[in-house]
Design a protein around this motif. Structure first.
Motif, PDB file in Angstrom:
ATOM      1  N   THR A   1      -1.643  -0.873  -9.092  1.00  0.00           N
ATOM      2  CA  THR A   1      -2.383  -1.166  -7.867  1.00  0.00           C
ATOM      3  C   THR A   1      -1.495  -1.023  -6.629  1.00  0.00           C
ATOM      4  O   THR A   1      -0.277  -0.946  -6.726  1.00  0.00           O
ATOM      5  CB  THR A   1      -2.952  -2.592  -7.898  1.00  0.00           C
ATOM      6  OG1 THR A   1      -1.868  -3.523  -7.814  1.00  0.00           O
ATOM      7  CG2 THR A   1      -3.766  -2.838  -9.150  1.00  0.00           C
ATOM      8  N   GLU A   2      -2.133  -1.061  -5.492  1.00  0.00           N
ATOM      9  CA  GLU A   2      -1.423  -0.929  -4.221  1.00  0.00           C
ATOM     10  C   GLU A   2      -0.391  -2.046  -4.016  1.00  0.00           C
ATOM     11  O   GLU A   2       0.671  -1.823  -3.443  1.00  0.00           O
ATOM     12  CB  GLU A   2      -2.449  -0.948  -3.081  1.00  0.00           C
ATOM     13  CG  GLU A   2      -1.884  -0.638  -1.724  1.00  0.00           C
ATOM     14  CD  GLU A   2      -2.977  -0.534  -0.687  1.00  0.00           C
ATOM     15  OE1 GLU A   2      -2.838  -1.209   0.349  1.00  0.00           O
ATOM     16  OE2 GLU A   2      -3.953   0.201  -0.908  1.00  0.00           O
ATOM     17  N   ASP A   3      -0.700  -3.248  -4.488  1.00  0.00           N
ATOM     18  CA  ASP A   3       0.191  -4.395  -4.298  1.00  0.00           C
ATOM     19  C   ASP A   3       1.213  -4.565  -5.418  1.00  0.00           C
ATOM     20  O   ASP A   3       2.126  -5.391  -5.304  1.00  0.00           O
ATOM     21  CB  ASP A   3      -0.638  -5.682  -4.201  1.00  0.00           C
ATOM     22  CG  ASP A   3      -1.533  -5.692  -2.980  1.00  0.00           C
ATOM     23  OD1 ASP A   3      -1.133  -5.119  -1.943  1.00  0.00           O
ATOM     24  OD2 ASP A   3      -2.635  -6.265  -3.068  1.00  0.00           O
ATOM     25  N   SER A   4       1.079  -3.797  -6.476  1.00  0.00           N
ATOM     26  CA  SER A   4       1.921  -4.008  -7.655  1.00  0.00           C
ATOM     27  C   SER A   4       3.401  -3.783  -7.401  1.00  0.00           C
ATOM     28  O   SER A   4       4.229  -4.514  -7.936  1.00  0.00           O
ATOM     29  CB  SER A   4       1.452  -3.130  -8.810  1.00  0.00           C
ATOM     30  OG  SER A   4       0.230  -3.605  -9.294  1.00  0.00           O
ATOM     31  N   SER A   5       3.748  -2.787  -6.624  1.00  0.00           N
ATOM     32  CA  SER A   5       5.173  -2.507  -6.421  1.00  0.00           C
ATOM     33  C   SER A   5       5.872  -3.693  -5.751  1.00  0.00           C
ATOM     34  O   SER A   5       7.007  -4.028  -6.107  1.00  0.00           O
ATOM     35  CB  SER A   5       5.376  -1.225  -5.613  1.00  0.00           C
ATOM     36  OG  SER A   5       4.803  -1.338  -4.333  1.00  0.00           O
ATOM     37  N   ARG A   6       5.207  -4.352  -4.805  1.00  0.00           N
ATOM     38  CA  ARG A   6       5.806  -5.527  -4.150  1.00  0.00           C
ATOM     39  C   ARG A   6       5.930  -6.693  -5.128  1.00  0.00           C
ATOM     40  O   ARG A   6       6.933  -7.405  -5.151  1.00  0.00           O
ATOM     41  CB  ARG A   6       4.987  -5.941  -2.928  1.00  0.00           C
ATOM     42  CG  ARG A   6       5.143  -4.988  -1.761  1.00  0.00           C
ATOM     43  CD  ARG A   6       4.516  -5.524  -0.485  1.00  0.00           C
ATOM     44  NE  ARG A   6       3.097  -5.830  -0.621  1.00  0.00           N
ATOM     45  CZ  ARG A   6       2.113  -4.974  -0.440  1.00  0.00           C
ATOM     46  NH1 ARG A   6       2.379  -3.726  -0.099  1.00  0.00           N
ATOM     47  NH2 ARG A   6       0.857  -5.338  -0.590  1.00  0.00           N
ATOM     48  N   PHE A   7       4.887  -6.878  -5.932  1.00  0.00           N
ATOM     49  CA  PHE A   7       4.896  -7.936  -6.933  1.00  0.00           C
ATOM     50  C   PHE A   7       6.023  -7.719  -7.939  1.00  0.00           C
ATOM     51  O   PHE A   7       6.822  -8.619  -8.215  1.00  0.00           O
ATOM     52  CB  PHE A   7       3.536  -7.993  -7.638  1.00  0.00           C
ATOM     53  CG  PHE A   7       3.463  -8.969  -8.776  1.00  0.00           C
ATOM     54  CD1 PHE A   7       3.480 -10.329  -8.545  1.00  0.00           C
ATOM     55  CD2 PHE A   7       3.364  -8.522 -10.088  1.00  0.00           C
ATOM     56  CE1 PHE A   7       3.407 -11.240  -9.590  1.00  0.00           C
ATOM     57  CE2 PHE A   7       3.285  -9.408 -11.140  1.00  0.00           C
ATOM     58  CZ  PHE A   7       3.304 -10.773 -10.893  1.00  0.00           C
TER      59      PHE A   7
ATOM     60  N   TRP B   1       1.252 -16.854 -11.640  1.00  0.00           N
ATOM     61  CA  TRP B   1       0.600 -15.830 -12.460  1.00  0.00           C
ATOM     62  C   TRP B   1       0.933 -16.084 -13.925  1.00  0.00           C
ATOM     63  O   TRP B   1       2.094 -16.247 -14.286  1.00  0.00           O
ATOM     64  CB  TRP B   1       1.106 -14.438 -12.085  1.00  0.00           C
ATOM     65  CG  TRP B   1       0.538 -13.922 -10.817  1.00  0.00           C
ATOM     66  CD1 TRP B   1       0.929 -14.259  -9.552  1.00  0.00           C
ATOM     67  CD2 TRP B   1      -0.513 -12.986 -10.675  1.00  0.00           C
ATOM     68  NE1 TRP B   1       0.183 -13.579  -8.634  1.00  0.00           N
ATOM     69  CE2 TRP B   1      -0.724 -12.777  -9.302  1.00  0.00           C
ATOM     70  CE3 TRP B   1      -1.305 -12.293 -11.583  1.00  0.00           C
ATOM     71  CZ2 TRP B   1      -1.682 -11.919  -8.809  1.00  0.00           C
ATOM     72  CZ3 TRP B   1      -2.262 -11.431 -11.100  1.00  0.00           C
ATOM     73  CH2 TRP B   1      -2.452 -11.253  -9.721  1.00  0.00           C
TER      74      TRP B   1
ATOM     75  N   ASP C   1       1.498  -3.685 -15.019  1.00  0.00           N
ATOM     76  CA  ASP C   1       2.516  -4.538 -14.400  1.00  0.00           C
ATOM     77  C   ASP C   1       3.253  -5.351 -15.459  1.00  0.00           C
ATOM     78  O   ASP C   1       4.484  -5.477 -15.420  1.00  0.00           O
ATOM     79  CB  ASP C   1       1.894  -5.475 -13.375  1.00  0.00           C
ATOM     80  CG  ASP C   1       1.292  -4.745 -12.196  1.00  0.00           C
ATOM     81  OD1 ASP C   1       1.370  -3.496 -12.148  1.00  0.00           O
ATOM     82  OD2 ASP C   1       0.735  -5.418 -11.312  1.00  0.00           O
TER      83      ASP C   1
ATOM     84  N   LYS D   1       4.217   2.043  -8.368  1.00  0.00           N
ATOM     85  CA  LYS D   1       3.564   2.808  -7.294  1.00  0.00           C
ATOM     86  C   LYS D   1       2.716   3.936  -7.869  1.00  0.00           C
ATOM     87  O   LYS D   1       1.640   4.241  -7.364  1.00  0.00           O
ATOM     88  CB  LYS D   1       4.606   3.399  -6.343  1.00  0.00           C
ATOM     89  CG  LYS D   1       5.248   2.393  -5.433  1.00  0.00           C
ATOM     90  CD  LYS D   1       6.306   3.057  -4.569  1.00  0.00           C
ATOM     91  CE  LYS D   1       7.027   2.061  -3.677  1.00  0.00           C
ATOM     92  NZ  LYS D   1       8.108   2.702  -2.911  1.00  0.00           N
TER      93      LYS D   1
END
Length: 137
Positions: free
Chosen positions: A118-124, A74, A83, A114
């Motif tokens: 986005t939905e995936d941002s917290s994991r990223f 990225w 993010d 969170k």
């Protein structure tokens, strides 16, 4: 909500605004400083928010270099604005603020991701910050 949590949200707001509007951070900070001076209930969070934003600005190249190196493919420009700002805030805390435990900096960034991204941002965000925390040790 603690004063530092509020400060992180304020710092996020300022960095996000500067990024989205493509304005110098100093202009956003000056506007927020004026607003904080007229709202005494915001004073507790203002000082730390300012410290975060100044710290991120002072160390931006080093912070961004680490974010890119640990974000696996990225670029900074490809990341969502929220993010990117969250990673910068937490990275500054991990690298340059010994008063904040690594777990706190990471957890606060994950919670804000969170809430605002986005939905995936917290994991990223968690993955990148975990690597930066290991680097900072």
């Amino acid at each position: 909500m603690s004063a530092r949590t509020k400060a992180r949200k304020r710092a996020l707001d300022m960095l996000f605004q500067a990024d989205v509007r493509d304005e110098p951070v100093a202009i956003i900070v000056a506007s927020e400083a004026q607003r904080a001076s007229s709202e005494p209930d915001r004073a507790a969070s203002w000082l730390y928010a300012r410290e975060i934003v100044d710290g991120v600005t002072d160390h931006l190249d080093e912070i961004d270099e680490l974010i890119v190196s640990y974000s696996q493919g990225w670029t900074i420009d490809r990341m969502p604005h929220i993010d990117r700002a969250l990673l910068r805030i937490a990275s500054w805390e991990l690298l340059f603020n010994d008063e904040v435990p690594a777990a706190v900096a990471i957890d606060e960034a994950i919670e804000l991701a969170k809430e605002y991204s986005t939905e995936d941002s917290s994991r990223f965000v968690n993955g990148v910050l975990g690597k930066i925390a290991d680097h900072a040790k």
